[in-house]
Design a protein around this motif. Structure first.
Motif, PDB file in Angstrom:
ATOM      1  N   ASN A  18     -14.943 -43.993  -1.065  1.00 22.22           N
ATOM      2  CA  ASN A  18     -14.611 -45.362  -1.433  1.00 22.22           C
ATOM      3  C   ASN A  18     -15.853 -46.208  -1.642  1.00 22.22           C
ATOM      4  O   ASN A  18     -15.885 -47.063  -2.479  1.00 22.22           O
ATOM      5  CB  ASN A  18     -13.708 -46.004  -0.379  1.00 22.22           C
ATOM      6  N   LEU A  19     -16.862 -45.971  -0.877  1.00 19.65           N
ATOM      7  CA  LEU A  19     -18.162 -46.601  -1.092  1.00 19.65           C
ATOM      8  C   LEU A  19     -19.191 -45.690  -0.464  1.00 19.65           C
ATOM      9  O   LEU A  19     -19.316 -45.609   0.734  1.00 19.65           O
ATOM     10  CB  LEU A  19     -18.244 -47.991  -0.468  1.00 19.65           C
ATOM     11  N   PHE A  20     -19.902 -44.972  -1.294  1.00 21.45           N
ATOM     12  CA  PHE A  20     -20.960 -44.095  -0.826  1.00 21.45           C
ATOM     13  C   PHE A  20     -22.258 -44.798  -1.140  1.00 21.45           C
ATOM     14  O   PHE A  20     -22.524 -45.136  -2.283  1.00 21.45           O
ATOM     15  CB  PHE A  20     -20.898 -42.746  -1.548  1.00 21.45           C
ATOM     16  N   LYS A  21     -23.063 -45.061  -0.143  1.00 23.11           N
ATOM     17  CA  LYS A  21     -24.295 -45.781  -0.382  1.00 23.11           C
ATOM     18  C   LYS A  21     -25.427 -45.191   0.424  1.00 23.11           C
ATOM     19  O   LYS A  21     -25.280 -44.952   1.617  1.00 23.11           O
ATOM     20  CB  LYS A  21     -24.125 -47.256  -0.051  1.00 23.11           C
ATOM     21  N   SER A  47     -11.833 -40.245  -9.684  1.00 18.09           N
ATOM     22  CA  SER A  47     -11.252 -40.291 -11.024  1.00 18.09           C
ATOM     23  C   SER A  47     -11.553 -41.616 -11.730  1.00 18.09           C
ATOM     24  O   SER A  47     -11.679 -41.653 -12.944  1.00 18.09           O
ATOM     25  CB  SER A  47      -9.747 -40.042 -10.971  1.00 18.09           C
ATOM     26  N   THR A  48     -11.651 -42.702 -10.998  1.00 15.50           N
ATOM     27  CA  THR A  48     -12.141 -43.987 -11.504  1.00 15.50           C
ATOM     28  C   THR A  48     -13.367 -44.307 -10.669  1.00 15.50           C
ATOM     29  O   THR A  48     -13.338 -44.161  -9.453  1.00 15.50           O
ATOM     30  CB  THR A  48     -11.072 -45.090 -11.334  1.00 15.50           C
ATOM     31  N   PHE A  49     -14.469 -44.728 -11.313  1.00 12.84           N
ATOM     32  CA  PHE A  49     -15.694 -44.867 -10.538  1.00 12.84           C
ATOM     33  C   PHE A  49     -16.680 -45.853 -11.138  1.00 12.84           C
ATOM     34  O   PHE A  49     -16.599 -46.210 -12.305  1.00 12.84           O
ATOM     35  CB  PHE A  49     -16.391 -43.518 -10.364  1.00 12.84           C
ATOM     36  N   THR A  50     -17.628 -46.222 -10.283  1.00 12.93           N
ATOM     37  CA  THR A  50     -18.895 -46.819 -10.686  1.00 12.93           C
ATOM     38  C   THR A  50     -19.971 -46.066  -9.933  1.00 12.93           C
ATOM     39  O   THR A  50     -19.862 -45.868  -8.722  1.00 12.93           O
ATOM     40  CB  THR A  50     -18.978 -48.317 -10.329  1.00 12.93           C
ATOM     41  N   THR A 117     -19.703 -46.828 -15.382  1.00 13.15           N
ATOM     42  CA  THR A 117     -18.334 -47.064 -14.940  1.00 13.15           C
ATOM     43  C   THR A 117     -17.392 -46.206 -15.767  1.00 13.15           C
ATOM     44  O   THR A 117     -17.652 -45.938 -16.942  1.00 13.15           O
ATOM     45  CB  THR A 117     -17.913 -48.544 -15.086  1.00 13.15           C
ATOM     46  N   PHE A 118     -16.302 -45.767 -15.128  1.00 12.31           N
ATOM     47  CA  PHE A 118     -15.279 -45.009 -15.838  1.00 12.31           C
ATOM     48  C   PHE A 118     -13.917 -45.445 -15.352  1.00 12.31           C
ATOM     49  O   PHE A 118     -13.645 -45.471 -14.150  1.00 12.31           O
ATOM     50  CB  PHE A 118     -15.436 -43.507 -15.616  1.00 12.31           C
ATOM     51  N   SER A 119     -13.054 -45.808 -16.308  1.00 16.36           N
ATOM     52  CA  SER A 119     -11.683 -46.186 -16.012  1.00 16.36           C
ATOM     53  C   SER A 119     -10.869 -46.106 -17.297  1.00 16.36           C
ATOM     54  O   SER A 119     -11.357 -46.498 -18.368  1.00 16.36           O
ATOM     55  CB  SER A 119     -11.629 -47.616 -15.451  1.00 16.36           C
ATOM     56  N   SER A 168     -15.193 -46.174  -5.794  1.00 19.51           N
ATOM     57  CA  SER A 168     -13.980 -45.556  -6.344  1.00 19.51           C
ATOM     58  C   SER A 168     -13.192 -46.551  -7.189  1.00 19.51           C
ATOM     59  O   SER A 168     -11.979 -46.498  -7.280  1.00 19.51           O
ATOM     60  CB  SER A 168     -13.110 -44.993  -5.216  1.00 19.51           C
ATOM     61  N   THR A 169     -13.898 -47.448  -7.829  1.00 21.21           N
ATOM     62  CA  THR A 169     -13.321 -48.398  -8.769  1.00 21.21           C
ATOM     63  C   THR A 169     -14.357 -48.667  -9.857  1.00 21.21           C
ATOM     64  O   THR A 169     -15.554 -48.468  -9.623  1.00 21.21           O
ATOM     65  CB  THR A 169     -12.933 -49.708  -8.044  1.00 21.21           C
ATOM     66  N   ALA A 170     -13.904 -49.084 -11.008  1.00 16.64           N
ATOM     67  CA  ALA A 170     -14.824 -49.475 -12.069  1.00 16.64           C
ATOM     68  C   ALA A 170     -15.164 -50.947 -11.864  1.00 16.64           C
ATOM     69  O   ALA A 170     -14.310 -51.820 -12.019  1.00 16.64           O
ATOM     70  CB  ALA A 170     -14.200 -49.248 -13.434  1.00 16.64           C
ATOM     71  N   LEU A 171     -16.384 -51.228 -11.461  1.00 14.78           N
ATOM     72  CA  LEU A 171     -16.793 -52.608 -11.243  1.00 14.78           C
ATOM     73  C   LEU A 171     -16.786 -53.371 -12.564  1.00 14.78           C
ATOM     74  O   LEU A 171     -16.983 -52.791 -13.635  1.00 14.78           O
ATOM     75  CB  LEU A 171     -18.187 -52.665 -10.622  1.00 14.78           C
ATOM     76  N   THR A 172     -16.592 -54.672 -12.476  1.00 20.07           N
ATOM     77  CA  THR A 172     -16.614 -55.520 -13.665  1.00 20.07           C
ATOM     78  C   THR A 172     -18.057 -55.774 -14.088  1.00 20.07           C
ATOM     79  O   THR A 172     -18.998 -55.544 -13.315  1.00 20.07           O
ATOM     80  CB  THR A 172     -15.928 -56.864 -13.389  1.00 20.07           C
TER      81      THR A 172
END
Length: 184
Positions: A18-21, A47-50, A117-119, A168-172
């Motif tokens: 969810n957030l790998f840093k 599957s959806t990422f930044t 980003t991918f979505s 695990s999200t495509a950031l804006t």
């Protein structure tokens, strides 16, 4: 060969997709010798990422891999740099069965922030908080991510990388700009 495994490294052990840093700072960035250094993150790309990170490439080679995550040539996400001799700079490209080539030039020996980003079948590349390019791609199920080399070895990165994060999200565009501005 220098290799860091993010699953056992005390800085990253227990983090989730969810957030790998990896919380480094540029004065303590990871340096790659361009021969055989790599970091195995130990997470796959959602599957959806930044994917967000800073880098400074110190040579003028073509096709050095920023990261690669694949189990075969067709199931992959990868990114690398291409040297532009006319401007003594690099551009960033990404791949997952076809290539998306960036257009923003990053001077050699200069820190730059990159976000991919991918979505919804769209892959976008941002450089230093600015949108660069996007294209249509398929979702891929990939294994752990290798930073600084191609999945089979070779095409090794020479330079430094810092502040790797996988969301695990495509950031804006606004959120990517904030990442860039907060990291300067």
């Amino acid at each position: 060969m220098s290799r860091v495994d993010a699953k056992t490294n005390p800085l990253t052990k227990g983090l989730t997709q969810n957030l790998f840093k990896i919380p480094f700072t540029r004065d303590k960035s990871i340096k790659f010798d361009g021969t055989d250094d790599q970091v195995l993150l130990g997470v796959s790309i959602p599957s959806t990422f930044t994917i967000s990170f800073w880098f400074k490439q110190t040579d003028t080679a073509n096709g050095e891999y920023l990261f690669d995550s694949r189990n075969a040539d067709v199931n992959a996400w990868a990114a690398w740099t291409t040297y532009q001799s006319a401007t003594n700079s690099h551009t960033v490209s990404a791949w997952n069965s076809s290539t998306l080539s960036g257009t923003i030039h990053i001077p050699v020996n200069t820190w730059a922030h990159v976000a991919l980003t991918f979505s919804s079948s769209t892959l976008s590349i941002y450089v230093n908080g600015e949108f660069d390019v996007s294209g249509s791609f398929s979702e891929r199920d990939t294994p752990d991510i290798k930073v600084g080399t191609r999945y089979t070895g070779g095409n090794a990165w020479q330079g430094s990388m810092d502040e790797w994060a996988i969301f695990s999200t495509a950031l804006t565009a606004r959120e990517i700009d904030e990442l860039y501005n907060n990291g300067q």
